[in-house]
Design an enzyme around this catalytic site. Structure first.
Site, mmCIF file in Angstrom:
data_model
loop_
_atom_site.group_PDB
_atom_site.id
_atom_site.type_symbol
_atom_site.label_atom_id
_atom_site.label_comp_id
_atom_site.label_asym_id
_atom_site.label_seq_id
_atom_site.Cartn_x
_atom_site.Cartn_y
_atom_site.Cartn_z
ATOM 1 C CB THR A 1 -8.059 1.839 -17.512
ATOM 2 O OG1 THR A 1 -8.921 3.099 -16.589
ATOM 3 C CG2 THR A 1 -7.101 1.966 -17.578
ATOM 4 C CG ASN B 1 -0.007 3.089 -13.222
ATOM 5 O OD1 ASN B 1 0.042 3.143 -14.123
ATOM 6 N ND2 ASN B 1 -0.221 1.984 -12.600
ATOM 7 C CE1 TYR C 1 -5.243 11.859 -11.693
ATOM 8 C CE2 TYR C 1 -5.901 12.695 -13.340
ATOM 9 C CZ TYR C 1 -5.954 11.586 -12.848
ATOM 10 O OH TYR C 1 -5.022 10.898 -13.681
ATOM 11 C CE LYS D 1 -1.851 10.982 -12.229
ATOM 12 N NZ LYS D 1 -1.339 10.735 -11.984
ATOM 13 C CG ASP E 1 -1.781 0.638 1.115
ATOM 14 O OD1 ASP E 1 -1.752 2.107 0.567
ATOM 15 O OD2 ASP E 1 -2.447 1.182 2.093
#
Ligand code: NAP
Length: 248
Positions: free
Chosen positions: A193, A93, A158, A162, A70
């Site tokens: 995905t 990733n 988010y 990034k 984790d």
């Protein structure tokens, strides 16, 4: 997979650690690097999906093993690093994307995104890059997002994770390039995905120049190129694999 190409020689017996390789883009990257004759360490929290990735690789003749971790837990990163040992390639990733109107974002989701998308890659590089630098070679790929350079409604936090990851890539380029370690960001657009996010991916796909979302394997191809010797002079870059979305 048993047929070696000329350039396989350089990748042969290299070890790649792919985080979040229990699904989606990470699984595709793990399979693609294994097809390039690399030995792959698959990591994630879900042991069953980890075993599926490993089985897909080994059934195709590749080499892989699963280590559960984790990455939101700093101690989990320490345990992973101790268990894995030296690597040649690190693919950061694993990540979490919570889309929500700003006023509805929960502190716990905000913190979890920064923990998995920014803090974990930072401390994984801290754990693995010094040994790469000591032997004078290595490659780190950070999976960013078009959201890191575009303003997207409901994705401010988010996108900030990034953008931070791309900034880390540039910082590490300055810090480690003299010692033979390359760092690059791959910034995907929408990728099919998670099935539950199909509507979101389809809506985002319409905003790309190509009017479609990617398959995970298309992202994996960019990663495979960047870690290969063919990309030996590419470092500190953010490579958009986004169907032209950030170009228009
Ligand atoms: N799909 C897209 O459209 C898209 C676009 C741009 C960028 N990206 C980025 O690409 C990366 C992969 O996304 P995806 O779409 O393939 O997502 P996904 O299918 O949901 O996979 C996420 C992976 O990250 C792992 N992970 C998440 N939190 C973790 C934690 N705390 N510790 C360890 N592993 C953790 C998960 O492992 P477990 O489930 O085993 O814990 C899973 O393997 C992410 O960084 C994402 O931000 C995706």
């Amino acid at each position: 997979m048993s047929v070696e190409r000329e350039d396989d020689f350089d990748l042969h017996r290299m070890t790649a650690l792919v985080t979040g390789a229990t699904s989606g883009i990470g699984r595709a990257v793990a399979k693609r690097l294994a097809a390039d004759v690399m030995s792959v360490v698959v990591t994630g929290r879900n042991a069953q999906r980890g075993a599926e990735t490993v089985n897909e690789i080994t059934e195709a003749g590749g080499q892989a093993r699963f280590v559960e971790a984790d990455l939101e837990d700093p101690a989990g990163i320490d345990r992973l690093a101790a268990e894995v040992g030296e690597i040649d390639v690190l693919v950061n990733n694993a990540g979490r994307a919570v889309w929500a109107p700003t006023e509805e974002m929960r502190v716990s989701d905000y913190d979890a995104m920064f923990a998995s998308n920014v803090r974990a890659p930072f401390f994984l590089v801290a754990a693995f890059a010094p040994a790469m630098a000591a032997k004078g070679s290595g490659s780190v790929i950070n999976i960013g997002s078009m959201a890191g350079s575009l303003g997207l409604a409901n994705a401010a936090a988010y996108g900030a994770t990034k953008a931070a990851l791309a900034a880390l890539t540039r910082g590490w380029t300055a810090e480690y390039s003299g010692r033979g370690v390359r760092f690059n960001t791959v910034a995907p657009g929408p990728v099919h995905t998670r099935p539950e996010a199909r509507d979101l991916f389809d809506a985002l796909a319409e905003t790309t120049a190509m009017k479609r979302a990617a398959q995970p394997a298309e992202i994996a191809e960019a990663v495979a190129f960047l870690v290969s010797p063919k990309a030996g002079y590419i470092t500190g870059a953010t490579i958009a694999v986004d169907g032209g979305r950030t170009a228009i």
